[in-house]
Design a protein around this motif. Structure first.
Motif, PDB file in Angstrom:
ATOM      1  N   LEU A 115     112.023  55.848 107.049  1.00  0.00           N
ATOM      2  CA  LEU A 115     113.100  54.239 107.440  1.00  0.00           C
ATOM      3  C   LEU A 115     113.264  54.297 109.117  1.00  0.00           C
ATOM      4  O   LEU A 115     113.616  55.663 109.126  1.00  0.00           O
ATOM      5  CB  LEU A 115     114.240  53.591 106.885  1.00  0.00           C
ATOM      6  CG  LEU A 115     113.685  53.619 105.245  1.00  0.00           C
ATOM      7  CD1 LEU A 115     115.071  53.136 104.610  1.00  0.00           C
ATOM      8  CD2 LEU A 115     112.494  52.321 105.025  1.00  0.00           C
ATOM      9  N   SER A 116     113.264  53.343 109.577  1.00  0.00           N
ATOM     10  CA  SER A 116     114.197  53.705 110.919  1.00  0.00           C
ATOM     11  C   SER A 116     115.289  53.752 111.341  1.00  0.00           C
ATOM     12  O   SER A 116     115.943  52.713 110.229  1.00  0.00           O
ATOM     13  CB  SER A 116     113.539  52.506 112.335  1.00  0.00           C
ATOM     14  OG  SER A 116     112.316  52.735 112.453  1.00  0.00           O
ATOM     15  N   PRO A 117     115.554  54.483 112.105  1.00  0.00           N
ATOM     16  CA  PRO A 117     117.368  54.112 112.136  1.00  0.00           C
ATOM     17  C   PRO A 117     117.748  52.871 112.842  1.00  0.00           C
ATOM     18  O   PRO A 117     116.889  52.962 113.621  1.00  0.00           O
ATOM     19  CB  PRO A 117     117.900  55.824 112.479  1.00  0.00           C
ATOM     20  CG  PRO A 117     116.485  56.192 113.601  1.00  0.00           C
ATOM     21  CD  PRO A 117     115.361  55.986 112.643  1.00  0.00           C
ATOM     22  N   LEU A 118     118.684  52.249 112.137  1.00  0.00           N
ATOM     23  CA  LEU A 118     119.253  51.264 113.242  1.00  0.00           C
ATOM     24  C   LEU A 118     120.485  50.581 113.625  1.00  0.00           C
ATOM     25  O   LEU A 118     120.618  50.570 114.849  1.00  0.00           O
ATOM     26  CB  LEU A 118     119.607  49.716 111.731  1.00  0.00           C
ATOM     27  CG  LEU A 118     118.037  49.506 110.720  1.00  0.00           C
ATOM     28  CD1 LEU A 118     118.350  49.446 109.801  1.00  0.00           C
ATOM     29  CD2 LEU A 118     116.858  49.724 112.122  1.00  0.00           C
ATOM     30  N   ASP A 119     120.993  52.127 113.867  1.00  0.00           N
ATOM     31  CA  ASP A 119     122.250  51.848 114.329  1.00  0.00           C
ATOM     32  C   ASP A 119     122.356  51.969 116.792  1.00  0.00           C
ATOM     33  O   ASP A 119     123.088  50.691 116.577  1.00  0.00           O
ATOM     34  CB  ASP A 119     123.341  53.463 114.608  1.00  0.00           C
ATOM     35  CG  ASP A 119     123.454  53.517 113.568  1.00  0.00           C
ATOM     36  OD1 ASP A 119     124.410  52.685 112.476  1.00  0.00           O
ATOM     37  OD2 ASP A 119     122.782  54.703 112.560  1.00  0.00           O
ATOM     38  N   GLU A 120     121.751  52.046 116.991  1.00  0.00           N
ATOM     39  CA  GLU A 120     121.653  51.920 118.145  1.00  0.00           C
ATOM     40  C   GLU A 120     120.985  50.385 118.505  1.00  0.00           C
ATOM     41  O   GLU A 120     121.636  49.563 119.441  1.00  0.00           O
ATOM     42  CB  GLU A 120     120.688  52.984 118.881  1.00  0.00           C
ATOM     43  CG  GLU A 120     120.075  52.537 120.194  1.00  0.00           C
ATOM     44  CD  GLU A 120     119.139  53.964 121.677  1.00  0.00           C
ATOM     45  OE1 GLU A 120     119.110  53.667 122.800  1.00  0.00           O
ATOM     46  OE2 GLU A 120     118.589  54.645 120.411  1.00  0.00           O
ATOM     47  N   GLN A 121     119.747  49.857 118.345  1.00  0.00           N
ATOM     48  CA  GLN A 121     119.512  48.431 118.287  1.00  0.00           C
ATOM     49  C   GLN A 121     121.046  47.478 117.332  1.00  0.00           C
ATOM     50  O   GLN A 121     121.139  46.434 118.247  1.00  0.00           O
ATOM     51  CB  GLN A 121     118.282  48.556 117.766  1.00  0.00           C
ATOM     52  CG  GLN A 121     117.359  48.962 118.795  1.00  0.00           C
ATOM     53  CD  GLN A 121     115.771  48.709 117.870  1.00  0.00           C
ATOM     54  OE1 GLN A 121     115.652  49.026 116.468  1.00  0.00           O
ATOM     55  NE2 GLN A 121     114.610  47.963 118.837  1.00  0.00           N
ATOM     56  N   LEU A 122     121.874  48.009 116.795  1.00  0.00           N
ATOM     57  CA  LEU A 122     122.236  46.723 115.754  1.00  0.00           C
ATOM     58  C   LEU A 122     123.187  46.841 116.761  1.00  0.00           C
ATOM     59  O   LEU A 122     124.244  45.997 116.982  1.00  0.00           O
ATOM     60  CB  LEU A 122     123.022  48.070 115.075  1.00  0.00           C
ATOM     61  CG  LEU A 122     122.067  47.810 113.608  1.00  0.00           C
ATOM     62  CD1 LEU A 122     122.283  48.063 112.201  1.00  0.00           C
ATOM     63  CD2 LEU A 122     121.686  46.129 113.107  1.00  0.00           C
ATOM     64  N   ALA A 123     123.813  47.851 117.755  1.00  0.00           N
ATOM     65  CA  ALA A 123     124.345  47.602 118.068  1.00  0.00           C
ATOM     66  C   ALA A 123     124.341  47.476 120.254  1.00  0.00           C
ATOM     67  O   ALA A 123     125.457  47.413 120.797  1.00  0.00           O
ATOM     68  CB  ALA A 123     125.602  49.225 118.872  1.00  0.00           C
ATOM     69  N   GLY A 124     123.406  47.470 120.219  1.00  0.00           N
ATOM     70  CA  GLY A 124     122.437  46.820 121.143  1.00  0.00           C
ATOM     71  C   GLY A 124     123.038  45.554 121.422  1.00  0.00           C
ATOM     72  O   GLY A 124     123.454  44.840 121.335  1.00  0.00           O
ATOM     73  N   PRO A 125     122.884  45.617 122.996  1.00  0.00           N
ATOM     74  CA  PRO A 125     122.601  43.668 123.688  1.00  0.00           C
ATOM     75  C   PRO A 125     121.772  42.999 123.151  1.00  0.00           C
ATOM     76  O   PRO A 125     122.260  41.437 123.085  1.00  0.00           O
ATOM     77  CB  PRO A 125     122.672  43.987 124.748  1.00  0.00           C
ATOM     78  CG  PRO A 125     121.441  45.183 125.499  1.00  0.00           C
ATOM     79  CD  PRO A 125     121.897  45.632 124.160  1.00  0.00           C
ATOM     80  N   SER A 126     120.895  43.354 122.268  1.00  0.00           N
ATOM     81  CA  SER A 126     120.092  41.769 122.007  1.00  0.00           C
ATOM     82  C   SER A 126     120.467  41.900 119.841  1.00  0.00           C
ATOM     83  O   SER A 126     119.250  40.641 119.195  1.00  0.00           O
ATOM     84  CB  SER A 126     118.995  42.430 121.657  1.00  0.00           C
ATOM     85  OG  SER A 126     118.285  43.464 121.101  1.00  0.00           O
ATOM     86  N   SER A 127     121.030  43.212 119.250  1.00  0.00           N
ATOM     87  CA  SER A 127     121.533  42.353 117.966  1.00  0.00           C
ATOM     88  C   SER A 127     122.453  40.966 117.132  1.00  0.00           C
ATOM     89  O   SER A 127     123.448  40.848 118.641  1.00  0.00           O
ATOM     90  CB  SER A 127     122.230  43.520 117.978  1.00  0.00           C
ATOM     91  OG  SER A 127     122.469  43.835 116.834  1.00  0.00           O
ATOM     92  N   ARG A 128     122.082  39.906 117.172  1.00  0.00           N
ATOM     93  CA  ARG A 128     122.895  39.327 116.465  1.00  0.00           C
ATOM     94  C   ARG A 128     123.132  39.425 115.007  1.00  0.00           C
ATOM     95  O   ARG A 128     124.265  39.079 114.436  1.00  0.00           O
ATOM     96  CB  ARG A 128     122.045  38.169 115.595  1.00  0.00           C
ATOM     97  CG  ARG A 128     120.831  37.681 116.822  1.00  0.00           C
ATOM     98  CD  ARG A 128     121.264  36.542 117.617  1.00  0.00           C
ATOM     99  NE  ARG A 128     122.230  36.179 117.121  1.00  0.00           N
ATOM    100  CZ  ARG A 128     121.161  34.642 116.807  1.00  0.00           C
ATOM    101  NH1 ARG A 128     119.715  34.394 117.279  1.00  0.00           N
ATOM    102  NH2 ARG A 128     121.236  33.249 116.385  1.00  0.00           N
ATOM    103  N   SER A 129     123.375  40.824 115.074  1.00  0.00           N
ATOM    104  CA  SER A 129     124.618  41.657 113.945  1.00  0.00           C
ATOM    105  C   SER A 129     124.465  42.701 114.037  1.00  0.00           C
ATOM    106  O   SER A 129     123.836  44.370 114.408  1.00  0.00           O
ATOM    107  CB  SER A 129     123.500  41.775 112.196  1.00  0.00           C
ATOM    108  OG  SER A 129     122.031  41.847 112.480  1.00  0.00           O
ATOM    109  N   ARG A 130     125.920  43.003 114.231  1.00  0.00           N
ATOM    110  CA  ARG A 130     126.741  44.105 114.998  1.00  0.00           C
ATOM    111  C   ARG A 130     127.093  45.100 113.194  1.00  0.00           C
ATOM    112  O   ARG A 130     127.260  44.846 112.055  1.00  0.00           O
ATOM    113  CB  ARG A 130     128.005  44.105 115.197  1.00  0.00           C
ATOM    114  CG  ARG A 130     127.566  43.125 116.804  1.00  0.00           C
ATOM    115  CD  ARG A 130     126.967  44.061 118.085  1.00  0.00           C
ATOM    116  NE  ARG A 130     126.393  43.290 118.576  1.00  0.00           N
ATOM    117  CZ  ARG A 130     125.942  43.496 120.010  1.00  0.00           C
ATOM    118  NH1 ARG A 130     126.114  44.959 120.505  1.00  0.00           N
ATOM    119  NH2 ARG A 130     125.664  43.907 121.107  1.00  0.00           N
TER     120      ARG A 130
END
Length: 434
Positions: A115-130
């Motif tokens: 599975l891909s780690p998600l933290d960086e993208q979840l916290a990123g500018p394009s995330s709709r769910s922090r």
């Protein structure tokens, strides 16, 4: 919990819909290649075709806003078949880009590194769910070492539904929800009510044999199931007391196992016919009430505690994850982030039987003011727990525990012998994993 019912609950918190305008996979089978600037994103979940239709609004909204992404849903009708198929696909590098994982399998997939780690993208500018939008306890085995590998789609907290008419017939005059609000909803009071219901020729409580009910009761007694990575329920005094209470209750018919009741006289049927005082379950029980009962007869309360103060309750959950080998990570994350976002859950769960996993969508549960104490679902979710990471990290362990406990509840094993064997069973399975 029985395989059928546990899967039904997970479907209630996990199914979704997608549609595809085009199909095809690349050589690795992970995702369709870009054609005319459009990416085909494969994703998978479980549930029937009828289940899928419930969430059509989300798919239509997503496709309209992302014309460059064609979604290809690959559903599997049976939960029992879903994960074996997914594991085979992951091994052969043909798994979808995005896929659901049940709370009893998430630990294995995290440990397998697929599975891909998600933290960086979840916290990123394009995330709709922090990350902060979700409640820490419901991540369960989807987090390891502080890294997030899956996000809860939606939930179903385990509560005690109660039948006011059945309680009144047993001479019970106090309302459990009112006692809870006053800080007086204690385990002693609850068990006393169960005894009165039995004396009135009714079941006190009906439970499905799964971690949600079993471990919530253990917490209510102040016991521990896992401690420092070790399974301690058979030896922890309070946990053992809780399990003994279940054993005694099943043997003298104060309690009934929903798994063992005949289909024609199921737990739901007995509940709406006022033959049961308490029925442990999630928000999905509303559907059963609407099929044969009067809504005004029923309300909910959390599992009690020794002191009357709130305790962590169990929360059924499943997770949306991204294949580590996807060739379309950005598009996969866009889908994941919007699917679990507040707006996504409002579209997917409207009129359904699940509880949102994200902050800000609470009106889905409280909006129609049913049951009267619907806020209890949210209270349990906010402070509750998905199945323990130590348990879900071992494939098949939860099922093995449930199957063994069922032998004890049925009287096929004596309690003391059963507890000794349960400890050995868990230790052996943990050792095999190691």
């Amino acid at each position: 919990m029985s395989a059928v019912k546990s899967r039904a609950i997970l479907v209630a918190v996990a199914i979704a819909l997608s549609a595809s305008a085009c199909s095809g996979t690349n050589g690795a089978g992970v995702a369709g290649g870009a054609k005319d600037g459009k990416v085909t994103l494969r994703w998978s979940t479980w549930g029937s075709a009828e289940d899928m239709e419930v969430f059509k609004a989300f798919t239509e909204d997503f496709t309209k806003r992302h014309p460059n992404i064609a979604l290809k849903l690959e559903p599997v009708a049976s939960y029992e078949d879903y994960h074996p198929k997914l594991l085979t696909q992951l091994t052969s590098k043909t798994a979808p880009d995005v896929f659901y994982v049940g709370d009893d399998y998430i630990g294995k997939l995290v440990a397998d590194g697929v599975l891909s780690p998600l933290d960086e993208q979840l916290a990123g500018p394009s995330s709709r769910s922090r990350p902060a939008d979700f409640f820490e306890g419901i991540y369960g085995g989807a987090k390891k070492g502080g890294v997030t590998f899956g996000v809860p789609n939606d939930t179903n907290p385990e509560v005690l539904w109660y039948d006011k008419k059945a309680l009144a017939a047993a001479g019970i005059t106090e309302d459990p929800a009112a006692l809870n609000e006053a800080g007086r909803w204690t385990m002693a009071t609850y068990l006393e009510m169960n005894a009165k219901l039995k004396a009135a020729d009714k079941y006190g409580s009906v439970f499905w044999n799964w971690y949600g009910a079993n471990y919530s009761l253990v917490n209510g007694f102040g016991g521990k199931v896992w401690d420092g990575g070790r399974f301690v329920a058979p030896s922890d005094p309070k946990a053992r007391q809780a399990l003994r209470t279940l054993f005694d209750g099943y043997r003298d018919k104060t309690f009934a196992s929903a798994d063992l009741l005949p289909e024609g006289n199921s737990a739901a049927t007995q509940f709406v016919k006022h033959k049961v005082g308490f029925y442990a379950g999630g928000r999905w029980v509303i559907e059963s009430i609407d099929k044969g009962g009067d809504r005004q007869n029923y309300d909910i309360v959390p599992f009690p505690s020794e002191s009357g103060q709130p305790i962590p309750g169990a929360v059924a959950a499943s997770y949306l994850t991204i294949n580590k080998d996807t060739k379309h990570r950005d598009e996969a994350f866009t889908f994941l982030s919007e699917f679990v976002s507040k707006e996504g859950q409002q579209l997917r769960l409207k009129g359904g039987s699940a509880v949102p996993s994200i902050k800000g969508a609470e009106s889905l549960v409280t909006g129609d003011h049913y049951p009267a104490h619907a806020q209890t679902f949210l209270d349990v979710r906010d402070k509750g727990f998905a199945n323990y990471p130590d348990e879900v990290a071992v494939p098949g362990l939860t099922k093995a525990i449930n199957d063994h406990l069922m032998k004890i509840w049925e009287g096929k094993l004596g309690f003391d012998e059963g507890m000794t064997q349960l400890q050995k069973l868990v230790d052996d399975l943990k050792g095999q994993k190691g």
